[in-house]
Design a protein around this motif. Structure first.
Motif, PDB file in Angstrom:
ATOM      1  N   ASP A 175       7.340   9.706  67.731  1.00  0.00           N
ATOM      2  CA  ASP A 175       8.775   9.903  67.512  1.00  0.00           C
ATOM      3  C   ASP A 175       9.496  10.375  68.768  1.00  0.00           C
ATOM      4  O   ASP A 175      10.723  10.266  68.846  1.00  0.00           O
ATOM      5  CB  ASP A 175       9.004  10.903  66.375  1.00  0.00           C
ATOM      6  N   VAL A 176       8.750  10.914  69.737  1.00  0.00           N
ATOM      7  CA  VAL A 176       9.380  11.269  71.012  1.00  0.00           C
ATOM      8  C   VAL A 176       9.939  10.015  71.678  1.00  0.00           C
ATOM      9  O   VAL A 176      11.078   9.995  72.168  1.00  0.00           O
ATOM     10  CB  VAL A 176       8.364  11.978  71.922  1.00  0.00           C
ATOM     11  N   GLY A 177       9.147   8.945  71.705  1.00  0.00           N
ATOM     12  CA  GLY A 177       9.644   7.685  72.256  1.00  0.00           C
ATOM     13  C   GLY A 177      10.794   7.127  71.447  1.00  0.00           C
ATOM     14  O   GLY A 177      11.756   6.579  72.012  1.00  0.00           O
ATOM     15  N   PHE A 178      10.730   7.259  70.128  1.00  0.00           N
ATOM     16  CA  PHE A 178      11.822   6.777  69.282  1.00  0.00           C
ATOM     17  C   PHE A 178      13.121   7.513  69.600  1.00  0.00           C
ATOM     18  O   PHE A 178      14.196   6.894  69.674  1.00  0.00           O
ATOM     19  CB  PHE A 178      11.434   6.963  67.821  1.00  0.00           C
ATOM     20  N   SER A 179      13.041   8.818  69.819  1.00  0.00           N
ATOM     21  CA  SER A 179      14.236   9.604  70.160  1.00  0.00           C
ATOM     22  C   SER A 179      14.796   9.182  71.509  1.00  0.00           C
ATOM     23  O   SER A 179      16.017   9.058  71.681  1.00  0.00           O
ATOM     24  CB  SER A 179      13.886  11.094  70.174  1.00  0.00           C
ATOM     25  N   PHE A 180      13.908   8.949  72.477  1.00  0.00           N
ATOM     26  CA  PHE A 180      14.364   8.468  73.780  1.00  0.00           C
ATOM     27  C   PHE A 180      15.068   7.119  73.653  1.00  0.00           C
ATOM     28  O   PHE A 180      16.061   6.849  74.337  1.00  0.00           O
ATOM     29  CB  PHE A 180      13.183   8.347  74.745  1.00  0.00           C
ATOM     30  N   GLY A 181      14.549   6.262  72.773  1.00  0.00           N
ATOM     31  CA  GLY A 181      15.183   4.962  72.568  1.00  0.00           C
ATOM     32  C   GLY A 181      16.588   5.088  72.006  1.00  0.00           C
ATOM     33  O   GLY A 181      17.504   4.365  72.421  1.00  0.00           O
ATOM     34  N   ILE A 182      16.804   6.018  71.082  1.00  0.00           N
ATOM     35  CA  ILE A 182      18.139   6.227  70.518  1.00  0.00           C
ATOM     36  C   ILE A 182      19.091   6.785  71.577  1.00  0.00           C
ATOM     37  O   ILE A 182      20.255   6.367  71.683  1.00  0.00           O
ATOM     38  CB  ILE A 182      18.053   7.164  69.303  1.00  0.00           C
ATOM     39  N   ILE A 183      18.593   7.732  72.380  1.00  0.00           N
ATOM     40  CA  ILE A 183      19.432   8.290  73.454  1.00  0.00           C
ATOM     41  C   ILE A 183      19.817   7.208  74.458  1.00  0.00           C
ATOM     42  O   ILE A 183      20.985   7.114  74.880  1.00  0.00           O
ATOM     43  CB  ILE A 183      18.687   9.448  74.141  1.00  0.00           C
ATOM     44  N   LEU A 184      18.854   6.379  74.834  1.00  0.00           N
ATOM     45  CA  LEU A 184      19.141   5.305  75.783  1.00  0.00           C
ATOM     46  C   LEU A 184      20.081   4.265  75.176  1.00  0.00           C
ATOM     47  O   LEU A 184      20.919   3.683  75.889  1.00  0.00           O
ATOM     48  CB  LEU A 184      17.832   4.650  76.225  1.00  0.00           C
TER      49      LEU A 184
END
Length: 699
Positions: A175-184
């Protein structure tokens, strides 16, 4: 349209009522959960009818947050993809709720269980209907928390607690990568609204970002590629794709209804749904599509092989789910998004039935093993048997290359989907022909393996069975069944592809049926040849001499052990991640926490004690006490001087004067008092005599 907001609201209200009510509900929690889920399912059917009539729609709830260019509106987006997933989630969840009302009787956490699965269903419904990525993230995380609570339902068992912790940690890392994807995504598009992002995605195809700009370096990368990679990382965790697949087999520690819900309707389906929902954005990155296809294919093959080597029915089901989800992810990577959703729906219904009926099936098998079953062999007619197996092996090519199924793969018009379909279909035909041959021969040649009393009786004669596969009634019935099944599948696949096409990327550039059927005889003939080749390979293996089979088995033992140990993923994680992390944490505890932090705190405490003692000796004893004693001595001296000077002399004189004046006043008062008393006595005698005379006269 606002009443469609009740679809996620009903499960949420049921969860809150059960949580706030606590144990006061007794074992009546299902009376709240079941009606709520059934109402959500009924509204989902109404949403399907609305989409069929008027197309997609949006339900705006209220504005949650606004700061600068960031505006978060709570909106529900309902289109063709949404209603299909709503029917699956609410339908399977309703069945699981009904099943749980009997399965969980006697549990001490009965109401808590229904409250959590209602919240679990709410989070998946909200994920499916979310109109912006923030709502998607919130429902994504709530789903992870609910999975932790449900897997650890039997908290008194250490295995369940470890499984829940493993699932939570693996998903948290992904989910860390998922959060980064939403921020990007917000950094690229300036909004989190999903329909707006999908509408603007094609125009942002050439947008780049310098990923090493914070280091002063220059490495421009396409934003679509980074966003797709980061979002897919979250999907890998939720859908148990390699290398984040290790949590799902351990999640079987949860009760059976929870396993059915996770594997069929929620959790693992979130990954393929996310990929299909954001497919207009993902197809813009060929690198991301290739990576998704490779991960899905590797997961499907690996998990499928592992499931064949397991003996525990729960592990078999778990790795079967991982393999099927891997196939869906691979289909998304190839661009066959309609196939992924069709497979997701079919797999959800099948897996829900399988999980909920596994217990009954196991009990039935146990009863069958207790019966006296003789071993059957075929003494003759082997040519007829092998010919029947060949005829059955020729059926999959006609099903897979029926045109409509290929149209389901090519509905988005992406060439990779068509190529992937050809390869996968040919592999499926080859493998299916071998399975059919081995299954038929295992039943009629070797007979079913039994361990009953008859198999142990010496001298018991085996009964012969002559399969009649080529008689007229069976061939006629088989032909009619194949025709009806082909017609039904053609109608289903064509209607499903046409219904889902508007929710997929480039709906106007789809393949026509004429284009799909181009080259149909060539691929049909090739698939028939592949089926015959698979049959020949299985036949040659059956007829191979025993010593060659033994050498082949010896060579395959290493692969069997590898897959039986599940690829040693858990051991590798323990050796390279878990144990080093624990050793590092232990080293940090000993060297940093105890030797540095604790030593520093103890040093401060010791220094404070020594400093306070020093202050007591210097300041308190030598200064303060000296000042106090000096002040006391001076006070005593001053008091003595004041007593001698002021008190004795001055006060004595004053007191003497006051005493003299008081004595004089006393003498004066004494004289006045004597005369006053005499007068009062005379008056009293006078009035007494007067009253006596008056009384005498009146009498």
């Amino acid at each position: 349209m606002a009443f469609f907001a009740l679809i996620p609201l009903f499960p949420l209200l049921a969860s809150l009522i059960l949580l706030l009510g606590g144990r006061r509900w007794g074992e009546n929690g299902h009376r709240i959960g079941i009606p709520a889920i059934v109402l959500s399912f009924a509204l989902s059917v109404a949403a399907l009818i609305e989409v069929l009539r008027n197309g997609p729609f949006t339900v705006s709830l209220y504005r949650l947050f606004q700061s600068g260019s960031l505006t978060i509106d709570l909106t529900l987006f309902v289109d063709q993809l949404t209603v299909l997933l709503l029917l699956l989630v609410t339908g399977v969840s309703a069945i699981v709720h009904v099943y749980s009302s009997r399965y969980m009787i006697g549990e001490s956490r009965y109401n808590r269980f229904f409250a959590v699965i209602a919240l679990f269903t709410f989070s998946m419904i909200l994920l499916v209907m979310s109109g912006n990525l923030l709502m998607t993230l919130v429902s994504w995380e709530v789903m992870g928390i609910c999975s932790y609570l449900l897997i650890s339902h039997a908290a008194e068992r250490p295995a369940a607690c470890r499984a829940a912790t493993k699932a939570f940690l693996v998903n948290a890392v992904a989910d860390v990568g998922f959060s980064f994807g939403i921020i990007l995504t917000f950094f690229t598009f300036g909004t989190l609204d999903i329909p707006t992002i999908l509408a603007q995605a094609e125009g942002m195809q050439d947008h780049t970002i310098n990923v090493l700009g914070w280091m002063g370096l220059d490495l421009p990368t396409h934003s679509m590629t980074l966003i797709s990679f980061f979002l897919f990382m979250g999907a890998m965790g939720k859908s148990a794709q390699m290398p984040f697949h290790v949590w799902l087999p351990f999640a079987m520690e949860a009760p059976t209804p929870v396993s059915a819900l996770i594997h069929a309707a929620t959790m693992v389906n979130a990954g393929p749904f996310l990929l299909v929902r954001l497919s207009p954005l993902i197809v813009l990155s060929p690198f991301a599509m290739t990576f998704i296809a490779i991960i899905g294919a590797a997961t499907a093959v690996f998990a499928g092989m592992v499931s064949l080597t397991q003996s525990d029915i729960k592990k078999i089901l778990a790795y079967s789910t991982i393999s099927q989800i891997g196939f869906m992810v691979m289909a998304c990577g190839l661009g066959a998004f309609a196939v992924a959703i069709f497979h997701l729906l079919a797999h959800g219904c099948y897996k829900a039935f399988f999980f909920l009926s596994t217990g009954n099936a196991l009990r039935a098998v146990e009863r069958d093993l207790e019966h006296d079953v003789h071993q059957h062999r075929v003494s003759e007619g082997m040519g007829v048997l092998y010919g029947g197996a060949l005829l059955l092996a020729l059926l999959p090519p006609f099903v897979l290359f029926s045109g409509s199924y290929e149209y389901l793969w090519g509905v988005t018009g992406i060439a990779s989907a068509t190529i992937g379909f050809k390869i996968i279909a040919l592999v499926t035909v080859f493998v299916a022909s071998q399975y059919i041959f081995k299954s038929v021969t295992a039943i009629f040649v070797n007979g079913p393996k039994t361990y009953g009393p008859a198999s142990r009786q010496p001298g018991s004669d085996a009964q012969s069975v002559r399969p009649q596969l080529l008689n007229g009634p069976i061939l006629t019935g088989l032909f009619l069944a194949v025709m009806c099944a082909g017609w039904l599948l053609t109608m289903i696949w064509s209607g499903f592809a046409n219904f889902l096409a508007p929710a997929l990327p480039h709906p106007g550039d789809t393949l026509s049926e004429a284009a799909v059927q181009h080259g149909f005889p060539f691929w049909l003939v090739m698939s028939l040849g592949v089926a015959v080749a698979g049959w020949l390979h299985a036949y040659s293996t059956q007829m191979r001499p025993q010593h060659q089979v033994s050498r082949s088995n010896v060579r395959s033992n290493r692969w069997y052990v590898l897959f039986w140990n599940k690829g040693y993923f858990d051991e590798i994680y323990d050796a390279w991640l878990v144990n080093p992390t624990l050793r590092c944490a232990n080293w940090l505890w000993l060297n940093i926490d105890i030797r540095v932090i604790d030593h520093f705190i103890h040093s401060i405490a010791t220094s404070s004690v020594h400093f306070s003692r020093l202050l007591w000796r210097i300041v308190d004893v030598r200064i303060i006490d000296h000042v106090v004693h000096s002040t006391a001595a001076h006070s005593v001296s001053l008091a003595g001087w004041l007593w001698r000077i002021v008190d004795i002399r001055w006060l004595g004189q004053k007191l003497d004067r006051a005493a003299g004046q008081a004595n004089t006043a006393g003498e004066l008062l004494q004289e006045i008092e004597a005369r006053t008393i005499q007068r009062q006595l005379l008056i009293m005698i006078f009035w007494l005599g007067a009253m006596t005379g008056l009384l005498y006269i009146m009498v």
